[in-house]
Design a protein around this motif. Structure first.
Motif, PDB file in Angstrom:
ATOM      1  N   HIS A 131       0.835  -1.209   0.000  1.00 43.97           N
ATOM      2  CA  HIS A 131       0.000   0.000   0.000  1.00 43.97           C
ATOM      3  C   HIS A 131       0.864   1.252   0.000  1.00 43.97           C
ATOM      4  O   HIS A 131       1.955   1.276   0.593  1.00 43.97           O
ATOM      5  CB  HIS A 131      -0.923   0.000   1.222  1.00 43.97           C
ATOM      6  N   TRP A 132       0.349   2.302  -0.637  1.00 42.52           N
ATOM      7  CA  TRP A 132       1.119   3.536  -0.763  1.00 42.52           C
ATOM      8  C   TRP A 132       1.328   4.259   0.564  1.00 42.52           C
ATOM      9  O   TRP A 132       2.181   5.150   0.663  1.00 42.52           O
ATOM     10  CB  TRP A 132       0.449   4.482  -1.757  1.00 42.52           C
ATOM     11  N   THR A 133       0.568   3.898   1.586  1.00 43.27           N
ATOM     12  CA  THR A 133       0.774   4.515   2.905  1.00 43.27           C
ATOM     13  C   THR A 133       2.000   3.954   3.619  1.00 43.27           C
ATOM     14  O   THR A 133       2.278   4.344   4.758  1.00 43.27           O
ATOM     15  CB  THR A 133      -0.451   4.292   3.801  1.00 43.27           C
ATOM     16  N   ASN A 134       2.740   3.082   2.949  1.00 45.92           N
ATOM     17  CA  ASN A 134       3.886   2.412   3.571  1.00 45.92           C
ATOM     18  C   ASN A 134       4.833   3.373   4.289  1.00 45.92           C
ATOM     19  O   ASN A 134       5.191   3.155   5.447  1.00 45.92           O
ATOM     20  CB  ASN A 134       4.657   1.578   2.536  1.00 45.92           C
ATOM     21  N   ILE A 135       5.223   4.432   3.612  1.00 44.97           N
ATOM     22  CA  ILE A 135       6.235   5.320   4.192  1.00 44.97           C
ATOM     23  C   ILE A 135       5.640   6.217   5.278  1.00 44.97           C
ATOM     24  O   ILE A 135       6.362   6.695   6.165  1.00 44.97           O
ATOM     25  CB  ILE A 135       6.916   6.172   3.098  1.00 44.97           C
ATOM     26  N   LEU A 179      11.936  11.683  -3.204  1.00 45.58           N
ATOM     27  CA  LEU A 179      12.839  10.665  -3.751  1.00 45.58           C
ATOM     28  C   LEU A 179      12.068   9.672  -4.612  1.00 45.58           C
ATOM     29  O   LEU A 179      12.552   9.242  -5.670  1.00 45.58           O
ATOM     30  CB  LEU A 179      13.545   9.928  -2.613  1.00 45.58           C
ATOM     31  N   ALA A 180      10.867   9.308  -4.182  1.00 40.97           N
ATOM     32  CA  ALA A 180      10.067   8.329  -4.922  1.00 40.97           C
ATOM     33  C   ALA A 180       9.677   8.843  -6.304  1.00 40.97           C
ATOM     34  O   ALA A 180       9.514   8.048  -7.235  1.00 40.97           O
ATOM     35  CB  ALA A 180       8.822   7.964  -4.120  1.00 40.97           C
ATOM     36  N   ILE A 181       9.525  10.158  -6.450  1.00 41.99           N
ATOM     37  CA  ILE A 181       9.267  10.714  -7.787  1.00 41.99           C
ATOM     38  C   ILE A 181      10.472  10.447  -8.687  1.00 41.99           C
ATOM     39  O   ILE A 181      10.326  10.048  -9.848  1.00 41.99           O
ATOM     40  CB  ILE A 181       8.964  12.223  -7.702  1.00 41.99           C
ATOM     41  N   LEU A 182      11.672  10.643  -8.137  1.00 37.66           N
ATOM     42  CA  LEU A 182      12.897  10.397  -8.910  1.00 37.66           C
ATOM     43  C   LEU A 182      13.019   8.929  -9.304  1.00 37.66           C
ATOM     44  O   LEU A 182      13.549   8.607 -10.365  1.00 37.66           O
ATOM     45  CB  LEU A 182      14.122  10.817  -8.101  1.00 37.66           C
ATOM     46  N   LEU A 183      12.537   8.048  -8.441  1.00 34.80           N
ATOM     47  CA  LEU A 183      12.690   6.608  -8.646  1.00 34.80           C
ATOM     48  C   LEU A 183      11.392   5.935  -9.082  1.00 34.80           C
ATOM     49  O   LEU A 183      11.254   4.719  -8.952  1.00 34.80           O
ATOM     50  CB  LEU A 183      13.194   5.964  -7.347  1.00 34.80           C
ATOM     51  N   LYS A 184      10.468   6.725  -9.593  1.00 31.15           N
ATOM     52  CA  LYS A 184       9.152   6.191  -9.939  1.00 31.15           C
ATOM     53  C   LYS A 184       9.238   4.994 -10.878  1.00 31.15           C
ATOM     54  O   LYS A 184       8.557   3.973 -10.671  1.00 31.15           O
ATOM     55  CB  LYS A 184       8.304   7.293 -10.579  1.00 31.15           C
ATOM     56  N   VAL A 197       3.859   6.193  -8.055  1.00 32.94           N
ATOM     57  CA  VAL A 197       3.426   5.109  -8.938  1.00 32.94           C
ATOM     58  C   VAL A 197       1.907   5.015  -8.944  1.00 32.94           C
ATOM     59  O   VAL A 197       1.283   4.766  -9.979  1.00 32.94           O
ATOM     60  CB  VAL A 197       4.038   3.759  -8.495  1.00 32.94           C
ATOM     61  N   VAL A 198       1.295   5.245  -7.805  1.00 33.68           N
ATOM     62  CA  VAL A 198      -0.153   5.082  -7.652  1.00 33.68           C
ATOM     63  C   VAL A 198      -0.929   6.286  -8.182  1.00 33.68           C
ATOM     64  O   VAL A 198      -1.945   6.122  -8.872  1.00 33.68           O
ATOM     65  CB  VAL A 198      -0.508   4.835  -6.170  1.00 33.68           C
ATOM     66  N   GLN A 203      -0.099  14.717  -8.337  1.00 37.37           N
ATOM     67  CA  GLN A 203      -0.805  14.474  -7.086  1.00 37.37           C
ATOM     68  C   GLN A 203       0.176  14.256  -5.936  1.00 37.37           C
ATOM     69  O   GLN A 203      -0.090  14.683  -4.803  1.00 37.37           O
ATOM     70  CB  GLN A 203      -1.736  13.262  -7.234  1.00 37.37           C
ATOM     71  N   THR A 204       1.297  13.613  -6.228  1.00 36.42           N
ATOM     72  CA  THR A 204       2.310  13.429  -5.178  1.00 36.42           C
ATOM     73  C   THR A 204       2.849  14.767  -4.711  1.00 36.42           C
ATOM     74  O   THR A 204       3.085  14.974  -3.512  1.00 36.42           O
ATOM     75  CB  THR A 204       3.468  12.547  -5.692  1.00 36.42           C
ATOM     76  N   ALA A 205       3.038  15.697  -5.650  1.00 33.11           N
ATOM     77  CA  ALA A 205       3.506  17.037  -5.289  1.00 33.11           C
ATOM     78  C   ALA A 205       2.520  17.721  -4.340  1.00 33.11           C
ATOM     79  O   ALA A 205       2.920  18.378  -3.371  1.00 33.11           O
ATOM     80  CB  ALA A 205       3.708  17.881  -6.542  1.00 33.11           C
ATOM     81  N   TYR A 206       1.222  17.560  -4.597  1.00 37.42           N
ATOM     82  CA  TYR A 206       0.208  18.121  -3.697  1.00 37.42           C
ATOM     83  C   TYR A 206       0.292  17.471  -2.314  1.00 37.42           C
ATOM     84  O   TYR A 206       0.160  18.151  -1.287  1.00 37.42           O
ATOM     85  CB  TYR A 206      -1.195  17.927  -4.278  1.00 37.42           C
ATOM     86  N   TRP A 207       0.476  16.155  -2.300  1.00 31.90           N
ATOM     87  CA  TRP A 207       0.598  15.450  -1.026  1.00 31.90           C
ATOM     88  C   TRP A 207       1.838  15.918  -0.254  1.00 31.90           C
ATOM     89  O   TRP A 207       1.788  16.078   0.969  1.00 31.90           O
ATOM     90  CB  TRP A 207       0.687  13.936  -1.268  1.00 31.90           C
ATOM     91  N   ILE A 208       2.941  16.141  -0.964  1.00 28.92           N
ATOM     92  CA  ILE A 208       4.157  16.624  -0.306  1.00 28.92           C
ATOM     93  C   ILE A 208       3.910  17.992   0.319  1.00 28.92           C
ATOM     94  O   ILE A 208       4.287  18.246   1.473  1.00 28.92           O
ATOM     95  CB  ILE A 208       5.323  16.690  -1.316  1.00 28.92           C
ATOM     96  N   LEU A 209       3.269  18.887  -0.433  1.00 31.34           N
ATOM     97  CA  LEU A 209       2.991  20.227   0.087  1.00 31.34           C
ATOM     98  C   LEU A 209       2.069  20.159   1.300  1.00 31.34           C
ATOM     99  O   LEU A 209       2.331  20.808   2.326  1.00 31.34           O
ATOM    100  CB  LEU A 209       2.365  21.090  -1.004  1.00 31.34           C
TER     101      LEU A 209
END
Length: 283
Positions: A131-135, A179-184, A197-198, A203-209
């Motif tokens: 699951h993407w909530t892993n980290i 980092l995960a964006i770099l290693l997508k 990936v998900v 959307q990941t950028a929004y989550w980071i912010l």
């Protein structure tokens, strides 16, 4: 296995970061810094972190082979056997807990173990591939280092260490998602459901912010609650504005270039917060 491969197995940079985190917990509650105690605390935390790293290498050896960044890791290449790796991880964890218990107390040893347990059992074994909530949940592993360092001084003074543990907990997703964006591509090829990936980079950028807004808000709590003074407060405000500026740039331009800058900026952000804690308490 060569000496260089053995050192890589221990993930020394992460081990040193965990040790620095524990030292921050120590100085946050200590009236006076004991250099020998800090060295022994560092030793215990490095051993515990190395144990978790070795287990991670062994458990993830199959997916490590599928990712360019990790394909040459010792266990992925077959330089070490799983049996030896698991045995080494156990020895390192027992050694770290023994040092923590004999030099300090059982609470330090317990927090050292809990940090390893969350990283190994919760993050690596249970959530990483599911699951993407892993980290997000796995990020709690580093927070235990703060609590271990504080318990090495005082087992009852928990308010400031708990707030700092919250800061570290919220820092981890913002740091790792960049980092995960770099290693997508690597994570996609290995079938690991990291957030980019998900849901993709935007959307990941929004989550980071969003996560960093919570992070910066939590970083101000030690100052606004009167637990730390203006040196830390100014540090938290200035570094927080800087981090959010990088996050906003990533939202506006969700490229790997700006993801790299966000990842790079997150490390000095945390380091400067830790330095702010030290100088506010002992300068």
């Amino acid at each position: 296995m060569t000496f260089r491969q053995f050192i890589e197995l221990l993930k020394p940079r992460i081990a040193l970061m965990i040790a620095l985190t524990a030292v921050t917990g120590y100085v946050a509650v200590a009236d006076k810094v004991d250099t020998l105690a800090l060295l022994l605390l560092t030793l215990a935390m490095v051993l515990g972190s190395a144990a978790s790293a070795v287990f991670n290498h062994v458990w993830d050896r199959d997916i490590d082979r599928l990712m360019r960044r990790t394909a040459k890791r010792p266990m992925a290449t077959g330089a070490g056997t799983p049996a030896v790796g698991f045995a080494l991880a156990a020895v390192l964890m027992i050694a770290g807990m023994t040092v923590a218990h004999l030099v300090f107390n059982w609470v330090v040893a317990l927090h050292l173990f809990l940090g390893g347990f969350v990283y190994v059992a919760v993050y690596t074994v249970w959530l990483k591939r599911r699951h993407w909530t892993n980290i997000i949940i796995g990020g709690a592993a580093g927070s235990f280092a703060i609590l271990a360092g504080a318990a090495a001084v005082n087992q009852t003074d928990w308010m400031l260490p708990m707030v700092l543990a919250l800061v570290l907990f919220l820092w981890t997703p913002s740091h790792f998602w960049a980092l995960a964006i770099l290693l997508k591509d690597d994570y996609r090829d290995a079938g690991v459901p990291m957030l980019p990936v998900v849901v993709g980079e935007q959307q990941t950028a929004y989550w980071i912010l969003a996560n960093s807004v919570a992070l910066v808000g939590s970083s101000l709590l030690p100052w606004t609650m009167g637990l730390l003074g203006p040196v830390y407060g100014v540090t938290a405000v200035v570094t927080g504005i800087g981090l959010l500026a990088f996050n906003l740039k990533l939202v506006l331009t969700p490229t790997r270039y700006w993801a790299g800058w966000n990842f790079a900026a997150s490390m000095p952000y945390l380091l400067l917060l830790f330095i702010g804690v030290f100088f506010d308490k002992h300068w």
